[in-house]
Motif scaffolding. Structure first.
Motif, PDB file in Angstrom:
ATOM      1  N   ASP A   1      29.401  56.289  60.227  1.00 21.06           N
ATOM      2  CA  ASP A   1      27.996  56.418  59.845  1.00 21.06           C
ATOM      3  C   ASP A   1      27.113  56.563  61.078  1.00 21.06           C
ATOM      4  O   ASP A   1      26.057  57.214  61.026  1.00 21.06           O
ATOM      5  CB  ASP A   1      27.549  55.201  59.036  1.00 21.06           C
ATOM      6  CG  ASP A   1      28.206  55.131  57.662  1.00 21.06           C
ATOM      7  OD1 ASP A   1      28.726  56.172  57.204  1.00 21.06           O
ATOM      8  OD2 ASP A   1      28.201  54.049  57.056  1.00 21.06           O
TER       9      ASP A   1
ATOM     10  N   THR B   1      34.856  58.645  56.353  1.00 18.20           N
ATOM     11  CA  THR B   1      33.746  59.584  56.209  1.00 18.20           C
ATOM     12  C   THR B   1      32.449  58.795  56.053  1.00 18.20           C
ATOM     13  O   THR B   1      32.459  57.610  55.736  1.00 18.20           O
ATOM     14  CB  THR B   1      33.937  60.496  54.980  1.00 18.20           C
ATOM     15  OG1 THR B   1      34.055  59.674  53.802  1.00 18.20           O
ATOM     16  CG2 THR B   1      35.187  61.351  55.127  1.00 18.20           C
ATOM     17  N   ALA B   2      31.330  59.483  56.258  1.00 19.66           N
ATOM     18  CA  ALA B   2      30.031  58.829  56.132  1.00 19.66           C
ATOM     19  C   ALA B   2      29.833  58.312  54.706  1.00 19.66           C
ATOM     20  O   ALA B   2      30.318  58.898  53.739  1.00 19.66           O
ATOM     21  CB  ALA B   2      28.917  59.792  56.495  1.00 19.66           C
TER      22      ALA B   2
ATOM     23  N   GLU C   1      24.062  59.333  53.166  1.00 19.52           N
ATOM     24  CA  GLU C   1      23.720  60.759  53.056  1.00 19.52           C
ATOM     25  C   GLU C   1      22.663  61.005  51.988  1.00 19.52           C
ATOM     26  O   GLU C   1      21.787  61.864  52.157  1.00 19.52           O
ATOM     27  CB  GLU C   1      24.986  61.559  52.733  1.00 19.52           C
ATOM     28  CG  GLU C   1      26.057  61.460  53.799  1.00 19.52           C
ATOM     29  CD  GLU C   1      27.325  62.199  53.421  1.00 19.52           C
ATOM     30  OE1 GLU C   1      27.902  62.851  54.309  1.00 19.52           O
ATOM     31  OE2 GLU C   1      27.736  62.129  52.244  1.00 19.52           O
TER      32      GLU C   1
ATOM     33  N   ASP D   1      23.978  62.699  64.515  1.00 26.40           N
ATOM     34  CA  ASP D   1      23.895  64.124  64.191  1.00 26.40           C
ATOM     35  C   ASP D   1      22.579  64.462  63.499  1.00 26.40           C
ATOM     36  O   ASP D   1      22.116  65.606  63.537  1.00 26.40           O
ATOM     37  CB  ASP D   1      25.072  64.543  63.304  1.00 26.40           C
ATOM     38  CG  ASP D   1      26.398  64.548  64.047  1.00 26.40           C
ATOM     39  OD1 ASP D   1      26.379  64.550  65.294  1.00 26.40           O
ATOM     40  OD2 ASP D   1      27.455  64.525  63.387  1.00 26.40           O
ATOM     41  N   ALA D   2      21.967  63.451  62.855  1.00 21.86           N
ATOM     42  CA  ALA D   2      20.671  63.652  62.206  1.00 21.86           C
ATOM     43  C   ALA D   2      19.518  63.541  63.196  1.00 21.86           C
ATOM     44  O   ALA D   2      18.353  63.673  62.803  1.00 21.86           O
ATOM     45  CB  ALA D   2      20.488  62.638  61.083  1.00 21.86           C
TER      46      ALA D   2
ATOM     47  N   ARG E   1      27.909  58.257  63.736  1.00 24.46           N
ATOM     48  CA  ARG E   1      27.963  59.687  64.084  1.00 24.46           C
ATOM     49  C   ARG E   1      26.998  60.478  63.189  1.00 24.46           C
ATOM     50  O   ARG E   1      26.306  61.388  63.649  1.00 24.46           O
ATOM     51  CB  ARG E   1      29.382  60.213  63.891  1.00 24.46           C
ATOM     52  CG  ARG E   1      30.455  59.509  64.684  1.00 24.46           C
ATOM     53  CD  ARG E   1      30.536  60.008  66.094  1.00 24.46           C
ATOM     54  NE  ARG E   1      31.707  59.476  66.784  1.00 24.46           N
ATOM     55  CZ  ARG E   1      31.777  59.313  68.090  1.00 24.46           C
ATOM     56  NH1 ARG E   1      30.749  59.628  68.859  1.00 24.46           N
ATOM     57  NH2 ARG E   1      32.872  58.828  68.666  1.00 24.46           N
ATOM     58  N   TRP E   2      26.968  60.122  61.914  1.00 30.21           N
ATOM     59  CA  TRP E   2      26.089  60.828  60.983  1.00 30.21           C
ATOM     60  C   TRP E   2      24.632  60.651  61.399  1.00 30.21           C
ATOM     61  O   TRP E   2      23.860  61.626  61.419  1.00 30.21           O
ATOM     62  CB  TRP E   2      26.311  60.301  59.568  1.00 30.21           C
ATOM     63  CG  TRP E   2      25.602  61.086  58.499  1.00 30.21           C
ATOM     64  CD1 TRP E   2      26.120  62.111  57.761  1.00 30.21           C
ATOM     65  CD2 TRP E   2      24.242  60.918  58.064  1.00 30.21           C
ATOM     66  NE1 TRP E   2      25.157  62.592  56.892  1.00 30.21           N
ATOM     67  CE2 TRP E   2      24.009  61.877  57.051  1.00 30.21           C
ATOM     68  CE3 TRP E   2      23.214  60.055  58.422  1.00 30.21           C
ATOM     69  CZ2 TRP E   2      22.771  61.988  56.412  1.00 30.21           C
ATOM     70  CZ3 TRP E   2      21.981  60.171  57.785  1.00 30.21           C
ATOM     71  CH2 TRP E   2      21.774  61.123  56.791  1.00 30.21           C
TER      72      TRP E   2
END
Length: 210
Positions: A50, A20-21, A26, A56-57, A52-53
């Motif tokens: 991270d 997970t991120a 975050e 996505d941002a 991907r995070w």
């Protein structure tokens, strides 16, 4: 060092990988006020989610990784179209807004990262033995423009000679980066079950002296 990491990827010994991120990403990335469309450099990226995070941002991402296994595993996790091409010594895989450059980070030239406006390091500095960390900090400073902001997650551990990941003290972080970056210490985690303590820093590339 390179062969050591390649061996780990071949054997699947990647305990450093998170599914997970990272919570610090975050929590603190929004406080950096990086423009939404700014391109983010992620050195020694592995197959970090991270990226991907960050995508996505709203950020285009340029990850650099030596191990081809990491890149192939990353793109295999999403059933999205993959584009492949070659540029100046790097095999490049593109999936959506994420580019993964397979090759030596130290061979990356400023001309190849002209669009970079931000950076993220959760497992780069701590992957490098002490003699290489100075070179890394200097090279990162050469690649990002004045005003570029980034997040750095460093790590200390009980056995300072063990690794990777290697123990990097807060004093060493300041010595490595303060010549070219403004540093802000954000937080330090309690020790985990392995005795690892993470420290989180915000960095901003200094401009030329007036």
């Amino acid at each position: 060092m390179t062969e050591q990491w390649l061996k780990r990827w071949r054997e699947g010994r990647i305990g450093f990988h998170r599914a997970t991120a990272h919570p610090a990403l975050e929590r603190y990335w929004p406080t950096l006020n990086v423009p939404r469309a700014a391109k983010v450099l992620v050195p020694l990226c592995g197959k970090s989610v991270d990226m991907r995070w960050l995508a996505d941002a709203g950020h285009p991402v340029l990850g650099v990784e030596f191990a081809p296994q990491a890149i192939e595993q990353f793109v295999a996790e999403r059933r999205h179209e993959v584009l492949r091409y070659h540029q100046a010594g790097f095999d490049i895989v593109r999936q959506g807004s994420i580019e993964l450059w397979q090759g030596d980070f130290f061979h990356l030239h400023i001309r190849q990262v002209a669009e970079i406006e931000a950076f993220y390091d959760r497992a780069s500095l701590i992957a490098l033995p002490k003699p290489t960390r100075q070179r890394y900090a200097f090279h990162l400073a050469q690649l990002v423009p004045p005003g570029a902001r980034g997040l750095l997650v460093s790590l200390t551990r009980g056995d300072e000679k063990a690794g990777p990941p290697y123990s990097v003290s807060n004093n060493e972080v300041e010595q490595l980066f303060s010549p070219n970056f403004r540093l802000t210490f954000l937080e330090q985690s309690p020790p985990d079950e392995r005795g690892f303590i993470e420290s989180v820093w915000a960095l901003e590339r200094r401009g030329p002296l007036s």
